[in-house]
Design a protein around this motif. Structure first.
Motif, short mmCIF file in Angstrom:
data_model
loop_
_atom_site.label_atom_id
_atom_site.label_comp_id
_atom_site.label_asym_id
_atom_site.label_seq_id
_atom_site.Cartn_x
_atom_site.Cartn_y
_atom_site.Cartn_z
N LEU A 75 0.83 -1.20 0.00
CA LEU A 75 0.00 0.00 0.00
C LEU A 75 0.87 1.25 0.00
O LEU A 75 2.07 1.19 0.28
CB LEU A 75 -0.93 -0.02 1.21
CG LEU A 75 -1.84 -1.26 1.32
CD1 LEU A 75 -2.63 -1.24 2.62
CD2 LEU A 75 -2.78 -1.34 0.12
N GLU A 76 0.27 2.40 -0.31
CA GLU A 76 1.01 3.66 -0.39
C GLU A 76 1.75 4.00 0.89
O GLU A 76 2.84 4.58 0.87
CB GLU A 76 0.08 4.81 -0.77
CG GLU A 76 -0.33 4.80 -2.22
CD GLU A 76 -1.16 6.01 -2.59
OE1 GLU A 76 -1.02 7.06 -1.94
OE2 GLU A 76 -1.95 5.89 -3.53
N ASN A 77 1.19 3.62 2.04
CA ASN A 77 1.84 3.92 3.32
C ASN A 77 2.90 2.89 3.71
O ASN A 77 3.48 2.97 4.79
CB ASN A 77 0.79 4.05 4.42
CG ASN A 77 0.08 2.75 4.72
OD1 ASN A 77 0.31 1.71 4.08
ND2 ASN A 77 -0.82 2.78 5.69
N GLY A 78 3.14 1.89 2.84
CA GLY A 78 4.15 0.87 3.10
C GLY A 78 3.62 -0.38 3.75
O GLY A 78 4.34 -1.38 3.88
N ASP A 79 2.35 -0.37 4.18
CA ASP A 79 1.76 -1.57 4.76
C ASP A 79 1.59 -2.63 3.68
O ASP A 79 1.55 -2.32 2.49
CB ASP A 79 0.41 -1.26 5.40
CG ASP A 79 0.53 -0.43 6.68
OD1 ASP A 79 1.66 -0.25 7.18
OD2 ASP A 79 -0.51 0.03 7.17
N VAL A 80 1.47 -3.87 4.12
CA VAL A 80 1.38 -5.01 3.20
C VAL A 80 -0.01 -5.62 3.31
O VAL A 80 -0.41 -6.07 4.39
CB VAL A 80 2.46 -6.06 3.54
CG1 VAL A 80 2.35 -7.26 2.62
CG2 VAL A 80 3.84 -5.44 3.49
N GLN A 81 -0.71 -5.65 2.21
CA GLN A 81 -2.03 -6.27 2.15
C GLN A 81 -1.85 -7.67 1.60
O GLN A 81 -1.19 -7.87 0.58
CB GLN A 81 -2.91 -5.43 1.22
CG GLN A 81 -4.34 -5.85 1.16
CD GLN A 81 -5.12 -4.85 0.33
OE1 GLN A 81 -5.48 -3.80 0.81
NE2 GLN A 81 -5.35 -5.19 -0.92
N TYR A 82 -2.43 -8.64 2.29
CA TYR A 82 -2.23 -10.05 1.91
C TYR A 82 -3.53 -10.82 2.07
O TYR A 82 -4.24 -10.66 3.06
CB TYR A 82 -1.14 -10.66 2.81
CG TYR A 82 -0.92 -12.14 2.61
CD1 TYR A 82 -0.50 -12.64 1.38
CD2 TYR A 82 -1.10 -13.04 3.65
CE1 TYR A 82 -0.29 -14.00 1.20
CE2 TYR A 82 -0.89 -14.39 3.48
CZ TYR A 82 -0.48 -14.87 2.24
OH TYR A 82 -0.28 -16.21 2.07
N ASP A 83 -3.82 -11.65 1.10
CA ASP A 83 -4.97 -12.54 1.16
C ASP A 83 -4.51 -13.89 1.70
O ASP A 83 -3.86 -14.67 0.99
CB ASP A 83 -5.60 -12.71 -0.23
CG ASP A 83 -6.19 -11.42 -0.76
OD1 ASP A 83 -6.56 -10.56 0.06
OD2 ASP A 83 -6.28 -11.26 -1.99
N ILE A 84 -4.82 -14.14 2.96
CA ILE A 84 -4.39 -15.37 3.63
C ILE A 84 -5.52 -16.40 3.57
O ILE A 84 -6.70 -16.04 3.66
CB ILE A 84 -3.99 -15.09 5.10
CG1 ILE A 84 -3.44 -16.34 5.78
CG2 ILE A 84 -5.13 -14.48 5.90
CD1 ILE A 84 -2.84 -16.09 7.16
N ILE A 148 -5.82 -9.35 5.00
CA ILE A 148 -5.25 -8.74 6.21
C ILE A 148 -4.28 -7.66 5.78
O ILE A 148 -3.83 -7.62 4.64
CB ILE A 148 -4.54 -9.78 7.12
CG1 ILE A 148 -3.35 -10.41 6.40
CG2 ILE A 148 -5.53 -10.84 7.61
CD1 ILE A 148 -2.44 -11.23 7.29
N VAL A 149 -3.94 -6.79 6.73
CA VAL A 149 -2.93 -5.76 6.48
C VAL A 149 -1.85 -5.91 7.55
O VAL A 149 -2.13 -5.91 8.75
CB VAL A 149 -3.55 -4.35 6.52
CG1 VAL A 149 -2.47 -3.30 6.38
CG2 VAL A 149 -4.59 -4.19 5.42
N ILE A 150 -0.62 -6.06 7.09
CA ILE A 150 0.54 -6.17 7.98
C ILE A 150 1.24 -4.82 7.98
O ILE A 150 1.55 -4.29 6.90
CB ILE A 150 1.51 -7.27 7.49
CG1 ILE A 150 0.79 -8.61 7.36
CG2 ILE A 150 2.72 -7.37 8.42
CD1 ILE A 150 1.60 -9.70 6.68
#
Length: 174
Positions: A75-84, A148-150
C-alpha cells in the motif's frame, strides 16, 4: 525435473527465516505434521538478552510461514495487504494457545530471476519478510481467504526477531 514454483517459493521463505534465526543463534525446527497450521518453531536457549525484566528462559515462538507475489499488495503507506487462506487465519487468531504464534510472509518478486543476488561480496535474498500476530482478531466465516494488512514497520529482521523473543520472555503480548 526441478521443483514447481510454489515449492521453490516455500524454500526461499525457509532460507530467509533460517538466516534470521542463525544470525541470532536461535534454533529453527520444523513441525513433523502441519495439523495445527504451525510450520516452524523458533527456540531461544536461555534468556534472549541480559535484562532483569526477562522472566522466562528459553522462549519459543510458533510460525506460520508464507511466501507470495500474487496475493500481496504494498500500500502507499508501506503496509502489506495479503490474502491469507481462511483456515490459516482462523488458527492464527485463536487466543487459546500456550506458545505465541505469528504469521511470517516473504514478499517476493514475480520474476524468479530477481529472487536472489549473488556475487563475490555475498548472497542476498531480495525483498523481505513481514510478521504479524493476529491473536484475538475476529475469526472469519469465509471459506477461501481473508484480506489482512501487515504494518510496513513489521519487517522481520534479526533485531525484530530478538525483540519478539524478549517480549515473549517478559510475558508480554506481541
Amino acid at each position: 525435473m526441478p521443483n514447481p514454483l510454489q515449492t521453490k517459493m516455500e524454500d526461499m521463505s525457509i532460507a530467509y527465516l533460517q538466516a534470521i534465526c542463525a544470525k541470532n543463534g536461535y534454533e529453527l525446527s520444523d513441525t513433523k505434521h502441519d495439523n495445527d497450521c504451525v510450520d516452524y518453531t523458533i527456540n531461544c536457549g536461555g534468556y534472549p538478552i541480559d535484562d532483569a525484566e526477562c522472566v522466562w528462559r528459553s522462549p519459543k515462538l510458533e510460525v506460520q510461514l508464507k511466501s507470495s507475489f500474487s496475493s500481496v499488495t504494498i500500500l502507499e503507506n508501506g503496509d502489506v495487504q495479503y490474502d491469507i487462506p481462511a483456515r490459516n487465519y482462523n488458527y492464527l487468531v485463536d487466543t487459546h494457545r500456550f506458545t505465541p504464534y505469528i504469521l511470517v510472509l516473504l514478499v517476493m518478486h514475480r520474476d524468479e530471476e530477481l529472487w536472489l543476488e549473488q556475487n563475490i561480496d555475498g548472497l542476498k535474498i531480495t525483498k523481505c519478510a513481514y510478521w504479524i500476530s493476529l491473536k484475538g482478531q475476529e475469526p472469519t466465516e469465509n471459506k477461501n481467504s481473508i484480506r489482512i494488512v501487515i504494518p510496513g514497520a513489521n519487517v522481520l529482521t534479526p533485531n525484530a526477531l530478538k525483540k519478539i523473543m524478549v517480549t515473549i520472555s517478559k510475558q508480554q503480548e506481541l
